[in-house]
Design a protein around this motif. Structure first.
Motif, PDB file in Angstrom:
ATOM      1  N   TYR A 192      -3.706  -4.976  -4.954  1.00 35.17           N
ATOM      2  CA  TYR A 192      -3.239  -5.499  -3.672  1.00 35.17           C
ATOM      3  C   TYR A 192      -4.405  -5.829  -2.743  1.00 35.17           C
TER       4      TYR A 192
ATOM      5  N   ILE B 138      -3.718   0.799  -5.593  1.00 36.81           N
ATOM      6  CA  ILE B 138      -3.796  -0.198  -4.521  1.00 36.81           C
ATOM      7  C   ILE B 138      -4.841  -1.269  -4.767  1.00 36.81           C
TER       8      ILE B 138
ATOM      9  N   SER C   8      -2.931  -1.663   7.870  1.00 36.30           N
ATOM     10  CA  SER C   8      -2.539  -0.616   6.926  1.00 36.30           C
ATOM     11  C   SER C   8      -2.477   0.745   7.607  1.00 36.30           C
TER      12      SER C   8
ATOM     13  N   MET D 252      -5.558   5.329   0.839  1.00 33.79           N
ATOM     14  CA  MET D 252      -5.641   3.971   1.383  1.00 33.79           C
ATOM     15  C   MET D 252      -7.028   3.703   1.954  1.00 33.79           C
TER      16      MET D 252
ATOM     17  N   ILE E  12       0.837  -1.203   0.000  1.00 41.75           N
ATOM     18  CA  ILE E  12       0.000   0.000   0.000  1.00 41.75           C
ATOM     19  C   ILE E  12       0.873   1.255   0.000  1.00 41.75           C
TER      20      ILE E  12
END
Length: 487
Positions: free
Chosen positions: A204, A201, A247, A40, A31
């Motif tokens: 992922y 992102i 994260s 994010m 990230i």
């Protein structure tokens, strides 16, 4: 006899256990390399809605078509044609093969921090070690040996405990709100606009959710149908909270630029920044045990799509041969050989774990997209495009669904389909082209089998799919030749 013995608690554990894998240990770096804290959070919101829709697609299809038990590819096959079903299984198989190489690479690169011979300075040693592990596992599964239930449970605990330790320690000891908010939109990180960060992102977020569809497999064994739906939501939300926590907390320990510079096992580095070397050792041990514990299961999974397609007559039946110990040894052997070929290709090209993740994820998306399209068709017209197997276990018939329930199914299918298309768009173009190149060799056994059985090779929709795949593959090969495309 009542065989509905799987409780909701067990279903939740199955979802968490099958979804939380090695990918979560690298999520801070993944990230951080493409986004800041603000993007994010937006990305996880989109992923949460989209992947929950994908999970419910398989749950709904399992309820509407309980006789379709040949894995996720069965839905695409019944709804859109034999080749679409085949391409879904082929994509899922190749994704699993590449994932195996990625897992083993991550395992040995992590081990390399403590055993220097496996460090990045000795790539040949790592390649040999990955190969040896792969063939060792083949030797085990070819004898029909599978993990016992207690080992699977133990593996799940081993995975979850270090993650919970990370969340608790970082939240109470290492998290800094000032660091989390100082460059909230990563304007100083050279990662592009917020839209570009969110786009970056997406792959992922899918990678760490692979396996969330697994609960639908147990629908018929659940104590009640409603348990499956509740377990899907509870298990999914639990995994999502864990991912968002890891994260977010990481951005409160290190900056976006610092996270981007971390090695693949980035969770270990984040905890090390908080408590010192023992934190890295804790996370690294959890990762290594997690990968080793799941490696046999994943290698068995690699062979499953091939064996199912062979049994269903989409590829030569010999590939699905079962030995005296009950193992699909031919499919296992082919999968292991292909894993070995990818090991050679990836190590010769110095392919990174991140590149393997992106390529595997693009291939996993194939059955996700086609299954979502099938659910949309069921909700709008009550059937798929073709019915070449009427009267068989691949029959497309089913009970009439109330209008209000159909509308809910349509909403789920549309959200999942749009999300899947968005993911292909969000992916880096080279991985889409490499994915197309990887799909083309599957045409050889498929077409040969159809001609041998004197069956129609493609329907109209499948011709469109084949054309798109072949054109993309040609574009990828041309780009490879002129040097503009590389892993």
């Amino acid at each position: 006899m009542n065989n509905r013995t799987v409780s909701m608690r067990t279903l939740i554990a199955l979802i968490i256990g099958s979804t939380v894998g090695a990918g979560i240990f690298s999520i801070p770096q993944n990230i951080g390399s493409v986004a800041g804290p603000g993007a994010m959070l937006i990305g996880w919101t989109i992923a949460g809605v989209g992947m929950l829709a994908v999970a419910f697609v398989f749950h709904i299809l399992a309820r509407r078509k309980p006789h379709l038990d040949s894995g996720v590819y069965a839905y695409a096959r019944v709804g859109l044609g034999d080749y679409v079903g085949f391409s879904s299984a082929w994509g899922y198989w190749l994704g699993s093969v590449i994932a195996q190489v990625g897992y083993a690479t991550l395992f040995f690169s992590t081990l390399g921090h403590y055993v220097p011979i496996f460090s990045d300075d000795h790539p040949v040693v790592s390649a040999v070690a990955v190969s040896a592990l792969t063939w060792l596992v083949f030797g085990v599964v070819a004898r029909g040996v599978s993990q016992a239930a207690f080992l699977t449970t133990l593996t799940t605990i081993v995975k979850i405990l270090p993650l919970l330790c990370f969340v608790i320690i970082v939240a109470f000891v290492g998290f800094s709100w000032e660091k989390f908010t100082i460059d909230f939109w990563a304007t100083n990180g050279n990662v592009g606009s917020v839209f570009e960060q969110v786009q970056g992102i997406m792959v992922y977020t899918v990678w760490v959710f692979i396996g969330v569809e697994g609960a639908s497999v147990y629908s018929r064994q659940a104590r009640s149908r409603s348990d499956v739906g509740r377990a899907t939501v509870i298990g999914f939300v639990a995994v999502l909270l864990l991912l968002v926590s890891i994260s977010s907390l990481s951005f409160g320990v290190l900056t976006q630029q610092e996270l981007a510079a971390l090695p693949d096992n980035s969770m270990a580095s984040v905890l090390e920044a908080v408590v010192g070397p023992w934190g890295a050792a804790l996370i690294s041990a959890g990762l290594c045990l997690s990968v080793l514990g799941a490696y046999v299961s994943w290698q068995m999974l690699c062979a499953e799509p091939l064996a199912l397609m062979a049994m269903d007559g989409l590829i030569p039946r010999k590939i699905g041969a079962i030995n005296s110990r009950g193992a699909a040894w031919m499919a296992q052997l082919i999968s292991t050989i292909v894993i070995q070929l990818f090991i050679i290709v990836f190590f010769l090209n110095e392919t990174t774990y991140v590149s393997m993740v992106q390529l595997a994820t693009n291939l996993y998306l194939v059955p996700y997209l086609f299954s979502a399209i099938y659910l949309v068709m069921l909700a709008t017209r009550g059937k798929g495009l073709t019915h070449p197997h009427a009267g068989s276990r691949f029959d497309d018939s089913g009970p009439e669904i109330p209008r209000q329930e159909n509308q809910k199914h349509l909403l789920v299918g549309v959200v999942a389909a749009v999300y899947s298309v968005w993911l292909f768009y969000a992916a880096e173009p080279q991985y889409v082209l490499f994915g197309a190149i990887a799909m083309v060799p599957g045409l050889i056994p498929y077409v040969w089998t159809r001609l041998y059985r004197k069956e129609k090779v493609f329907n109209a929709f499948e011709w469109v799919v084949v054309t798109v795949v072949v054109v993309a593959a040609i574009a990828g090969i041309v780009s490879l030749v002129n040097g503009s495309l590389s892993l």
